[in-house]
Enzyme design. Structure first.
Site, PDB file in Angstrom:
ATOM      1  N   CYS A  18       1.422  -0.850  11.310  1.00 24.61           N
ATOM      2  CA  CYS A  18       2.016  -1.065  12.643  1.00 24.61           C
ATOM      3  C   CYS A  18       1.785   0.161  13.517  1.00 24.61           C
ATOM      4  O   CYS A  18       1.510   0.046  14.719  1.00 24.61           O
ATOM      5  CB  CYS A  18       3.506  -1.369  12.534  1.00 24.61           C
ATOM      6  N   HIS A  30      -9.235  -6.643   3.031  1.00 30.42           N
ATOM      7  CA  HIS A  30     -10.255  -5.641   2.707  1.00 30.42           C
ATOM      8  C   HIS A  30     -11.637  -6.293   2.790  1.00 30.42           C
ATOM      9  O   HIS A  30     -11.829  -7.404   2.276  1.00 30.42           O
ATOM     10  CB  HIS A  30     -10.090  -5.147   1.269  1.00 30.42           C
ATOM     11  N   THR A  85      -0.297  -1.646  -1.599  1.00 29.10           N
ATOM     12  CA  THR A  85       0.424  -0.395  -1.325  1.00 29.10           C
ATOM     13  C   THR A  85       0.938  -0.335   0.106  1.00 29.10           C
ATOM     14  O   THR A  85       1.881   0.397   0.390  1.00 29.10           O
ATOM     15  CB  THR A  85      -0.482   0.824  -1.584  1.00 29.10           C
ATOM     16  N   ASP A 109     -11.374   1.963   5.931  1.00 26.60           N
ATOM     17  CA  ASP A 109     -10.355   2.395   4.978  1.00 26.60           C
ATOM     18  C   ASP A 109     -10.468   3.909   4.791  1.00 26.60           C
ATOM     19  O   ASP A 109     -11.566   4.453   4.657  1.00 26.60           O
ATOM     20  CB  ASP A 109     -10.530   1.670   3.633  1.00 26.60           C
ATOM     21  N   HIS A 128      -3.254  -7.363   5.123  1.00 23.11           N
ATOM     22  CA  HIS A 128      -4.551  -6.885   5.597  1.00 23.11           C
ATOM     23  C   HIS A 128      -5.639  -7.421   4.672  1.00 23.11           C
ATOM     24  O   HIS A 128      -5.387  -7.707   3.503  1.00 23.11           O
ATOM     25  CB  HIS A 128      -4.590  -5.355   5.655  1.00 23.11           C
ATOM     26  N   GLY A 185      -1.455  -4.808  -6.602  1.00 22.51           N
ATOM     27  CA  GLY A 185      -1.820  -3.455  -6.178  1.00 22.51           C
ATOM     28  C   GLY A 185      -1.654  -3.211  -4.692  1.00 22.51           C
ATOM     29  O   GLY A 185      -2.276  -2.303  -4.133  1.00 22.51           O
ATOM     30  N   HIS A 209       3.304  -7.882  12.243  1.00 26.18           N
ATOM     31  CA  HIS A 209       3.692  -7.447  10.903  1.00 26.18           C
ATOM     32  C   HIS A 209       4.230  -8.595  10.055  1.00 26.18           C
ATOM     33  O   HIS A 209       5.187  -9.253  10.419  1.00 26.18           O
ATOM     34  CB  HIS A 209       4.786  -6.371  10.999  1.00 26.18           C
ATOM     35  N   HIS A 260       1.894  -4.623   4.876  1.00 23.71           N
ATOM     36  CA  HIS A 260       1.511  -5.280   6.132  1.00 23.71           C
ATOM     37  C   HIS A 260       0.206  -5.977   5.787  1.00 23.71           C
ATOM     38  O   HIS A 260      -0.779  -5.293   5.450  1.00 23.71           O
ATOM     39  CB  HIS A 260       1.349  -4.204   7.221  1.00 23.71           C
TER      40      HIS A 260
HETATM   41  P1  5GP Z   1      -3.580  -2.202  -0.341  1.00 27.33           P
HETATM   42  O1  5GP Z   1      -3.571  -1.370  -1.587  1.00 27.33           O
HETATM   43  O2  5GP Z   1      -2.191  -2.286   0.253  1.00 27.33           O
HETATM   44  O3  5GP Z   1      -4.233  -3.529  -0.484  1.00 27.33           O
HETATM   45  O4  5GP Z   1      -4.503  -1.423   0.668  1.00 27.33           O
HETATM   46  C1  5GP Z   1      -4.066  -0.415   1.516  1.00 27.33           C
HETATM   47  C2  5GP Z   1      -5.289   0.326   1.948  1.00 27.33           C
HETATM   48  O5  5GP Z   1      -4.978   1.073   3.098  1.00 27.33           O
HETATM   49  C3  5GP Z   1      -5.808   1.330   0.902  1.00 27.33           C
HETATM   50  O6  5GP Z   1      -7.137   0.985   0.563  1.00 27.33           O
HETATM   51  C4  5GP Z   1      -5.694   2.671   1.604  1.00 27.33           C
HETATM   52  O7  5GP Z   1      -6.781   3.522   1.311  1.00 27.33           O
HETATM   53  C5  5GP Z   1      -5.654   2.291   3.072  1.00 27.33           C
HETATM   54  N1  5GP Z   1      -4.917   3.183   3.924  1.00 27.33           N
HETATM   55  C6  5GP Z   1      -3.672   3.692   3.681  1.00 27.33           C
HETATM   56  N2  5GP Z   1      -3.290   4.482   4.702  1.00 27.33           N
HETATM   57  C7  5GP Z   1      -4.298   4.458   5.606  1.00 27.33           C
HETATM   58  C8  5GP Z   1      -4.484   5.099   6.881  1.00 27.33           C
HETATM   59  O8  5GP Z   1      -3.636   5.837   7.390  1.00 27.33           O
HETATM   60  N3  5GP Z   1      -5.647   4.846   7.529  1.00 27.33           N
HETATM   61  C9  5GP Z   1      -6.612   4.034   7.001  1.00 27.33           C
HETATM   62  N4  5GP Z   1      -7.712   3.854   7.716  1.00 27.33           N
HETATM   63  N5  5GP Z   1      -6.461   3.418   5.805  1.00 27.33           N
HETATM   64  C10 5GP Z   1      -5.331   3.636   5.116  1.00 27.33           C
HETATM   65 ZN    ZN Z   2       3.375  -3.443   9.855  1.00 24.12          ZN
END
Ligand code: 5GP
Ligand code: ZN
Length: 111
Positions: A7, A101, A94, A30, A99, A92, A46, A97
Protein backbone atom coordinates in the site's frame (compact mmCIF):
# COMPACT_ATOMS: atom_id res chain seq x y z
CA UNK A 1 -4.18 -0.37 4.92
CA UNK A 2 -1.72 0.85 7.55
CA UNK A 3 1.69 -0.78 7.73
CA UNK A 4 1.25 -2.56 4.42
CA UNK A 5 4.45 -2.16 2.44
CA UNK A 6 2.67 -2.58 -0.92
CA UNK A 7 0.00 0.00 0.00
CA UNK A 8 2.87 2.35 0.80
CA UNK A 9 4.53 1.62 -2.55
CA UNK A 10 1.21 2.15 -4.36
CA UNK A 11 0.74 5.46 -2.49
CA UNK A 12 4.27 6.54 -3.37
CA UNK A 13 5.30 6.68 0.30
CA UNK A 14 8.03 4.13 -0.43
CA UNK A 15 9.73 4.95 -3.74
CA UNK A 16 9.74 2.12 -6.25
CA UNK A 17 10.06 2.69 -10.00
CA UNK A 18 6.89 1.63 -11.83
CA UNK A 19 7.42 -0.26 -15.04
CA UNK A 20 3.71 -0.08 -15.71
CA UNK A 21 0.82 1.68 -14.00
CA UNK A 22 -2.86 2.15 -14.60
CA UNK A 23 -5.87 2.89 -12.40
CA UNK A 24 -5.99 -0.66 -10.99
CA UNK A 25 -2.40 -1.97 -10.77
CA UNK A 26 1.31 -1.32 -10.85
CA UNK A 27 4.25 -3.46 -11.95
CA UNK A 28 7.56 -3.09 -10.11
CA UNK A 29 10.77 -5.10 -9.84
CA UNK A 30 11.03 -7.42 -6.86
CA UNK A 31 13.63 -6.09 -4.42
CA UNK A 32 15.09 -9.59 -3.93
CA UNK A 33 14.85 -11.19 -7.36
CA UNK A 34 14.45 -15.00 -7.36
CA UNK A 35 15.16 -15.19 -11.11
CA UNK A 36 17.07 -13.10 -13.65
CA UNK A 37 13.88 -11.11 -14.13
CA UNK A 38 11.41 -10.90 -11.27
CA UNK A 39 8.46 -8.52 -11.28
CA UNK A 40 5.51 -7.96 -9.00
CA UNK A 41 2.09 -7.04 -10.32
CA UNK A 42 0.36 -5.31 -7.42
CA UNK A 43 -3.32 -4.35 -7.40
CA UNK A 44 -3.82 -0.82 -6.06
CA UNK A 45 -6.48 -1.93 -3.58
CA UNK A 46 -5.59 -3.88 -0.49
CA UNK A 47 -6.66 -7.44 0.11
CA UNK A 48 -4.46 -10.33 1.10
CA UNK A 49 -5.94 -13.60 -0.06
CA UNK A 50 -7.80 -15.13 -2.96
CA UNK A 51 -10.26 -16.39 -0.33
CA UNK A 52 -11.28 -12.72 0.19
CA UNK A 53 -12.44 -12.53 -3.42
CA UNK A 54 -15.55 -10.56 -4.35
CA UNK A 55 -16.85 -9.20 -7.63
CA UNK A 56 -14.88 -5.94 -7.45
CA UNK A 57 -11.65 -7.73 -6.57
CA UNK A 58 -12.24 -10.35 -9.24
CA UNK A 59 -12.50 -7.55 -11.82
CA UNK A 60 -9.15 -6.19 -10.63
CA UNK A 61 -7.45 -9.59 -10.76
CA UNK A 62 -8.98 -10.21 -14.19
CA UNK A 63 -7.61 -6.87 -15.31
CA UNK A 64 -4.13 -7.81 -14.07
CA UNK A 65 -4.22 -11.03 -16.07
CA UNK A 66 -5.42 -9.17 -19.16
CA UNK A 67 -2.62 -6.60 -18.89
CA UNK A 68 0.28 -8.92 -18.00
CA UNK A 69 0.44 -10.58 -21.46
CA UNK A 70 0.53 -7.16 -23.13
CA UNK A 71 3.70 -6.35 -21.16
CA UNK A 72 5.65 -9.51 -22.03
CA UNK A 73 7.88 -7.90 -24.65
CA UNK A 74 8.47 -4.71 -22.67
CA UNK A 75 9.45 -6.74 -19.59
CA UNK A 76 11.69 -9.16 -21.49
CA UNK A 77 9.42 -12.12 -20.83
CA UNK A 78 8.65 -13.08 -24.41
CA UNK A 79 10.54 -16.39 -24.09
CA UNK A 80 8.20 -17.46 -21.30
CA UNK A 81 7.81 -16.89 -17.61
CA UNK A 82 6.28 -18.24 -14.43
CA UNK A 83 3.30 -16.70 -12.64
CA UNK A 84 3.06 -17.25 -8.89
CA UNK A 85 0.61 -16.05 -6.26
CA UNK A 86 1.75 -17.11 -2.80
CA UNK A 87 -1.05 -17.62 -0.33
CA UNK A 88 -0.73 -17.65 3.44
CA UNK A 89 1.77 -19.25 5.74
CA UNK A 90 2.30 -22.53 3.89
CA UNK A 91 2.45 -20.72 0.55
CA UNK A 92 5.28 -18.53 1.80
CA UNK A 93 3.36 -15.27 1.57
CA UNK A 94 5.34 -12.58 3.37
CA UNK A 95 3.48 -9.47 2.19
CA UNK A 96 -0.21 -9.72 2.96
CA UNK A 97 -1.37 -7.65 0.01
CA UNK A 98 -2.25 -9.86 -2.93
CA UNK A 99 0.38 -9.71 -5.68
CA UNK A 100 1.35 -11.68 -8.74
CA UNK A 101 4.99 -12.69 -9.18
CA UNK A 102 6.33 -12.82 -12.75
CA UNK A 103 9.60 -14.74 -13.02
CA UNK A 104 11.62 -15.15 -16.18
CA UNK A 105 14.58 -14.01 -18.21
CA UNK A 106 16.09 -17.50 -17.98
CA UNK A 107 15.06 -21.16 -17.98
CA UNK A 108 13.53 -21.69 -14.57
CA UNK A 109 14.09 -24.82 -12.51
CA UNK A 110 11.27 -27.37 -12.46
CA UNK A 111 9.25 -27.41 -9.29
P1 5GP B 1 5.49 -13.03 -1.10
O1 5GP B 1 6.53 -13.82 -0.37
O2 5GP B 1 4.58 -12.32 -0.13
O3 5GP B 1 4.75 -13.80 -2.14
O4 5GP B 1 6.29 -11.95 -1.92
C1 5GP B 1 6.67 -10.71 -1.42
C2 5GP B 1 7.75 -10.21 -2.32
O5 5GP B 1 7.89 -8.82 -2.13
C3 5GP B 1 9.13 -10.83 -2.04
O6 5GP B 1 9.58 -11.48 -3.21
C4 5GP B 1 9.98 -9.64 -1.64
O7 5GP B 1 11.30 -9.73 -2.15
C5 5GP B 1 9.23 -8.46 -2.23
N1 5GP B 1 9.37 -7.22 -1.52
C6 5GP B 1 9.26 -7.04 -0.17
N2 5GP B 1 9.43 -5.74 0.14
C7 5GP B 1 9.64 -5.09 -1.03
C8 5GP B 1 9.89 -3.71 -1.35
O8 5GP B 1 9.95 -2.83 -0.49
N3 5GP B 1 10.06 -3.41 -2.66
C9 5GP B 1 10.00 -4.36 -3.64
N4 5GP B 1 10.18 -3.96 -4.88
N5 5GP B 1 9.76 -5.66 -3.36
C10 5GP B 1 9.60 -6.03 -2.08
ZN1 ZN C 1 -1.82 -3.27 1.14
Amino acid sequence: MENCIFCKIVAGEIPSPRLYEDDKMIVIRDIEPKAKLHYLCIPKTHFALLSEMNDVRAEIVKHCFQVIPTLEKQLGLEEGYRVIINQGENGGQTVHHLHIHLLGGEKLADF
